[in-house]
Design an enzyme around this catalytic site. Structure first.
Site, PDB file in Angstrom:
ATOM      1  N   LYS A  18      26.979  50.800  27.277  1.00  0.00           N
ATOM      2  CA  LYS A  18      27.680  49.850  26.406  1.00  0.00           C
ATOM      3  C   LYS A  18      26.816  48.617  26.169  1.00  0.00           C
ATOM      4  O   LYS A  18      25.910  48.284  26.956  1.00  0.00           O
ATOM      5  CB  LYS A  18      29.038  49.421  26.976  1.00  0.00           C
ATOM      6  CG  LYS A  18      29.001  48.711  28.340  1.00  0.00           C
ATOM      7  CD  LYS A  18      28.746  47.218  28.301  1.00  0.00           C
ATOM      8  CE  LYS A  18      28.679  46.602  29.690  1.00  0.00           C
ATOM      9  NZ  LYS A  18      28.031  45.297  29.750  1.00  0.00           N
ATOM     10  N   ASP A 145      34.344  47.126  34.216  1.00  0.00           N
ATOM     11  CA  ASP A 145      33.813  47.798  33.024  1.00  0.00           C
ATOM     12  C   ASP A 145      34.101  49.304  33.010  1.00  0.00           C
ATOM     13  O   ASP A 145      33.796  49.977  32.028  1.00  0.00           O
ATOM     14  CB  ASP A 145      32.276  47.631  32.962  1.00  0.00           C
ATOM     15  CG  ASP A 145      31.855  46.214  32.604  1.00  0.00           C
ATOM     16  OD1 ASP A 145      32.725  45.397  32.238  1.00  0.00           O
ATOM     17  OD2 ASP A 145      30.644  45.938  32.678  1.00  0.00           O
TER      18      ASP A 145
HETATM   19  O1  C5P Z   1      34.438  44.363  38.440  1.00  0.00           O
HETATM   20  P1  C5P Z   1      33.061  44.510  38.988  1.00  0.00           P
HETATM   21  O2  C5P Z   1      33.061  45.063  40.389  1.00  0.00           O
HETATM   22  O3  C5P Z   1      32.151  45.261  38.090  1.00  0.00           O
HETATM   23  O4  C5P Z   1      32.472  43.051  39.071  1.00  0.00           O
HETATM   24  C1  C5P Z   1      31.287  42.762  39.760  1.00  0.00           C
HETATM   25  C2  C5P Z   1      31.216  41.269  40.021  1.00  0.00           C
HETATM   26  O5  C5P Z   1      31.015  40.573  38.793  1.00  0.00           O
HETATM   27  C3  C5P Z   1      32.484  40.674  40.622  1.00  0.00           C
HETATM   28  O6  C5P Z   1      32.464  40.761  42.017  1.00  0.00           O
HETATM   29  C4  C5P Z   1      32.396  39.229  40.142  1.00  0.00           C
HETATM   30  O7  C5P Z   1      31.480  38.504  40.937  1.00  0.00           O
HETATM   31  C5  C5P Z   1      31.757  39.369  38.780  1.00  0.00           C
HETATM   32  N1  C5P Z   1      32.773  39.423  37.698  1.00  0.00           N
HETATM   33  C6  C5P Z   1      33.451  38.269  37.362  1.00  0.00           C
HETATM   34  N2  C5P Z   1      34.389  38.301  36.365  1.00  0.00           N
HETATM   35  C7  C5P Z   1      34.647  39.444  35.709  1.00  0.00           C
HETATM   36  C8  C5P Z   1      33.955  40.636  36.022  1.00  0.00           C
HETATM   37  C9  C5P Z   1      33.013  40.595  37.043  1.00  0.00           C
HETATM   38  O8  C5P Z   1      33.227  37.204  37.939  1.00  0.00           O
HETATM   39  N3  C5P Z   1      35.550  39.446  34.731  1.00  0.00           N
END
Ligand code: C5P
Length: 305
Positions: A18, A145
Site C-alpha cells: 500500500k 494496517d
Molecule cells: O498498529 P501497529 O502495530 O502496526 O502499530 C505500530 C506502532 O506504530 C504502534 O505501536 C504505535 O507506536 C504506532 N502507531 C501509532 N498510531 C497509529 C498506528 C501506529 O502511534 N494510528
C-alpha cells in the site's frame, strides 16, 4: 478456495503493498496510538503466503530481502495463524512460506500484508467458515494496517487506521517507489512526530475532500496536488538523505513525490507507464536509493490464487 485446499493440501494467497495518499495524524492518544485519517491505496507489488499442513507452526521466507524478515512468532503471519487457531480451537499445525517482494520495513505495509495473507490462507486451509467481519476483527487486533491489506482497493482508515470505509477510484494511477537502504521503525517515526509537534496544537485528522474527488476522477494531476503525509517531516528528520531521493524523482518528471507511510520508501506519482520507467531509471542512476520499482494502483486485496 476450500476445493484448492482439499486437492493440493496447500493454499496460496497473494496480497498487495500500500501507499498512503493522505496520512493525517492527530495528537498521541492515552493508549499511545494516534488517531488518523489514513487514505490507503493498494499498489501492485505483491507478497505471496502459502500455508501447508505441518507438525507445528514454522515460517520460511524467500526473496531479495528475506534475510531481514523474522521467522519467529513476532512475524505477523505467525501471529495471524495463532490468533485464528486459538479462536477456533484448532492446533496451529501449519507451515507458512512467504515469497516476499514488498520492501521490508519500508512503509508499504509488507508485514501487515503477510498477516492478512496468512490469515486468509489458514482460514481456507482449516475451513473455519469465519465471516469477513470476523477476519477483519482479527486483522485489527494484529495491527492498524492489517485490515486494509485484506480488503485492498482504496479506503479511508480512521481510528488508529483500522476502521475502514471504501473509497471510490476512477482509474489507474501509475507509481514509482524508491526503496531505501535499511528500514525505519514505525513507532520511532510516530515518536519523532510527537517530538516535532510538541507544544503545538495538532488538528483533528480529516480526509481532504479534494483528495477524495481526485481519486474518484482518476486524474493523476489532480491527485498529485493533494497528496500529503503528516509523517513525512518526521521521516525526513530521522533520515535527511530522503530529501535527495524526493528531489531526484521530481526532477526526472514525477508529478509529485512523498514518503510512503512511515518511510523510508518514497513514492512518486507519474502520469503514464513511459514516465514511470523514465523516473525509475533516473532514480536508480541517481544513487539516492537502493532500487526503484514501478507499480499501478488500485490493486485487489488478499486473494487466494
Ligand atoms: O498498529 P501497529 O502495530 O502496526 O502499530 C505500530 C506502532 O506504530 C504502534 O505501536 C504505535 O507506536 C504506532 N502507531 C501509532 N498510531 C497509529 C498506528 C501506529 O502511534 N494510528
Amino acid at each position: 478456495m476450500t476445493e484448492s485446499a482439499t486437492v493440493t493440501g496447500s493454499v496460496t494467497v497473494r496480497v498487495p503493498a500500500k501507499v498512503n495518499v493522505q496520512l493525517a495524524v492527530g495528537a498521541a492518544r492515552p493508549d499511545g496510538f494516534h488517531d488518523l485519517a489514513n487514505v490507503f491505496l493498494a499498489v501492485g507489488l505483491y507478497d505471496e503466503v502459502t500455508a501447508v499442513p505441518a507438525d507445528e507452526l514454522t515460517i520460511t521466507c524467500s526473496g531479495p530481502d528475506a534475510a531481514q524478515v523474522p521467522l519467529d512468532r513476532s512475524n505477523l503471519a505467525a501471529r495471524a495463524a495463532l490468533a485464528l487457531a486459538e479462536r477456533y480451537g484448532i492446533e496451529p499445525a501449519v507451515h507458512l512460506h512467504i515469497a516476499k517482494d514488498i520492501p521490508v520495513a519500508g512503509g508499504m505495509a509488507g508485514g501487515s500484508a503477510d498477516g492478512a495473507a496468512a490469515l486468509l490462507a489458514c482460514d481456507a486451509l482449516w475451513s473455519t467458515g469465519a465471516s469477513r467481519e470476523e477476519l477483519l476483527e482479527i486483522c485489527a487486533e494484529l495491527g492498524s494496517d492489517v485490515p486494509f491489506s485484506l480488503i485492498g482497493g482504496a479506503a479511508l482508515g480512521t481510528g488508529r487506521g483500522e476502521l475502514l470505509t471504501p473509497v471510490e477510484t476512477g482509474g489507474t494511477f501509475h507509481w514509482v517507489f524508491a526503496v531505501a537502504d535499511g528500514g525505519l521503525s514505525t513507532p520511532v517515526v510516530f515518536g519523532e512526530f510527537d517530538r516535532l509537534t510538541a507544544g503545538t496544537d495538532v488538528p483533528e485528522p480529516a480526509a481532504a475532500p479534494a483528495l477524495l474527488d481526485a481519486l474518484a476522477s482518476g486524474d493523476p494531476v489532480a491527485l498529485a496536488k493533494t497528496l500529503s503525509n503528516d509523517l513525512q517531516a518526521a521521516a525526513l528528520s530521522l533520515r535527511p538523505s530522503l530529501a535527495a531521493t524526493l528531489a531526484a524523482g521530481t526532477d526526472a518528471g514525477a508529478l509529485a513525490a512523498l514518503v510512503s507511510g512511515s518511510g523510508p520508501t518514497t513514492a512518486f506519482l507519474v502520469p503514464d507507464p513511459e514516465t514511470a520507467h523514465r523516473v525509475a531509471a533516473a532514480l536508480t542512476a541517481s544513487g539516492t536509493c537502493r532500487t526503484a520499482r514501478v507499480a499501478v494502483s488500485p490493486a485487489p486485496g488478499a486473494t487466494v490464487v
